[in-house]
Design a protein around this motif. Sequence first.
Motif, mmCIF file in Angstrom:
data_model
loop_
_atom_site.group_PDB
_atom_site.id
_atom_site.type_symbol
_atom_site.label_atom_id
_atom_site.label_comp_id
_atom_site.label_asym_id
_atom_site.label_seq_id
_atom_site.Cartn_x
_atom_site.Cartn_y
_atom_site.Cartn_z
ATOM 1 N N ALA A 1 0.829 -1.209 0.000
ATOM 2 C CA ALA A 1 0.000 0.000 0.000
ATOM 3 C C ALA A 1 0.863 1.259 0.000
ATOM 4 O O ALA A 1 0.537 2.240 -0.697
ATOM 5 N N VAL A 2 1.949 1.259 0.753
ATOM 6 C CA VAL A 2 2.844 2.421 0.774
ATOM 7 C C VAL A 2 3.496 2.604 -0.587
ATOM 8 O O VAL A 2 3.565 3.722 -1.117
ATOM 9 N N ASP A 3 3.967 1.519 -1.173
ATOM 10 C CA ASP A 3 4.628 1.621 -2.470
ATOM 11 C C ASP A 3 3.655 2.088 -3.555
ATOM 12 O O ASP A 3 4.037 2.839 -4.464
ATOM 13 N N TYR A 4 2.404 1.648 -3.468
ATOM 14 C CA TYR A 4 1.393 2.097 -4.423
ATOM 15 C C TYR A 4 1.205 3.610 -4.323
ATOM 16 O O TYR A 4 1.211 4.332 -5.330
ATOM 17 N N ALA A 5 1.044 4.121 -3.085
ATOM 18 C CA ALA A 5 0.855 5.558 -2.899
ATOM 19 C C ALA A 5 2.101 6.336 -3.291
ATOM 20 O O ALA A 5 2.011 7.425 -3.877
ATOM 21 N N ALA A 6 3.266 5.780 -2.988
ATOM 22 C CA ALA A 6 4.512 6.451 -3.356
ATOM 23 C C ALA A 6 4.627 6.574 -4.875
ATOM 24 O O ALA A 6 5.144 7.578 -5.390
ATOM 25 N N ARG B 1 8.300 3.907 7.216
ATOM 26 C CA ARG B 1 8.176 3.177 5.948
ATOM 27 C C ARG B 1 7.836 4.133 4.811
ATOM 28 O O ARG B 1 8.314 3.974 3.683
ATOM 29 N N ILE B 2 7.038 5.158 5.094
ATOM 30 C CA ILE B 2 6.697 6.147 4.067
ATOM 31 C C ILE B 2 7.940 6.940 3.669
ATOM 32 O O ILE B 2 8.199 7.170 2.479
ATOM 33 N N THR B 3 8.721 7.349 4.652
ATOM 34 C CA THR B 3 9.955 8.085 4.354
ATOM 35 C C THR B 3 10.913 7.223 3.543
ATOM 36 O O THR B 3 11.583 7.705 2.620
ATOM 37 N N GLU B 4 10.985 5.958 3.885
ATOM 38 C CA GLU B 4 11.851 5.034 3.139
ATOM 39 C C GLU B 4 11.436 4.958 1.676
ATOM 40 O O GLU B 4 12.279 4.919 0.772
ATOM 41 N N ALA B 5 10.121 4.976 1.442
ATOM 42 C CA ALA B 5 9.625 4.864 0.072
ATOM 43 C C ALA B 5 9.799 6.151 -0.728
ATOM 44 O O ALA B 5 10.025 6.115 -1.933
ATOM 45 N N LEU B 6 9.714 7.306 -0.033
ATOM 46 C CA LEU B 6 9.728 8.590 -0.734
ATOM 47 C C LEU B 6 11.088 9.279 -0.729
ATOM 48 O O LEU B 6 11.323 10.187 -1.523
ATOM 49 N N GLY B 7 11.939 8.911 0.184
ATOM 50 C CA GLY B 7 13.229 9.587 0.271
ATOM 51 C C GLY B 7 13.175 10.786 1.203
ATOM 52 O O GLY B 7 12.436 10.793 2.188
ATOM 53 N N ASP B 8 13.905 11.820 0.877
ATOM 54 C CA ASP B 8 14.090 12.969 1.774
ATOM 55 C C ASP B 8 12.894 13.914 1.702
ATOM 56 O O ASP B 8 12.909 14.925 1.000
#
Length: 254
Positions: free
Chosen positions: A158-163, A185-192
């Motif tokens: 779900a996080v990767d889908y939104a990212a 986990r969201i920060t990991e997927a999106l970066g800085d």
Amino acid sequence: MRIVLIDSGIGMLSTAAALRAARPDADLVLSMDPDHMPWGLRTADEVIGRLLAGARAARGAEADAVVVPCNTASVHGLDALRAEFEPAVPVIGTVPAIKPAAAAGGPIAVWSTVATTRSRYQRRLVETFADGVEVTPVACAGLAEAVESADPRMIAEAVDYAAGLTPAVRGVVLGCTHYDLVGARITEALGDVELYSAAEAVAAQTLRRVGDVPLGDTAGSVRVLAGGRPAPMPAAALAYPAGRALAAAPTSAL
């Protein structure tokens, strides 16, 4: 100090943990509604009914404050709660942190549920507080449900889908309180990117509304109700640091 928090599930954990950090002497009652969740799929009248039932079961009229750490429930139910409990007991709702995110500059994204992303409520917040700022609404299909399940695979998907729907942005508003629990986990997927949560602001507003209550010298208790019945901390909550911290607190009778 006694504070009642009402939500359908564990989305309340981040706000409860923020209150616990600010006032470790406060007694917290976490009034959940697992038999009728998720509230986001219910009508406004149904949500109002569930909120009132949760507050009454937790003896909200005897609390120092009633908190609704849920965006959907706040939209539909705050007026009804305030009509019943205020002015004797302050009622505090939750608003996505669009205003501070926009004030820091764009571009930003607003992650929220599919229904909230489509709502006039969110569009009005963006128009009011983010005029002139580039804002991308992102409908995070299934993320709240994945967080509620605490299933790592479902959360990752779900996080990767939104990212994948999120362009390069400076900040992301977490428009559902469940999302706070997987911020790393969201920060990991999106970066800085900077994440904007409402939890600490809601906790601060709650304590302002309660007023100048001296700090107690003993640790406050944390009690869970499930559909009005005393219950242990949900197993899914223990998958998150906020849930484990709250579960470690003393318990007491209402």
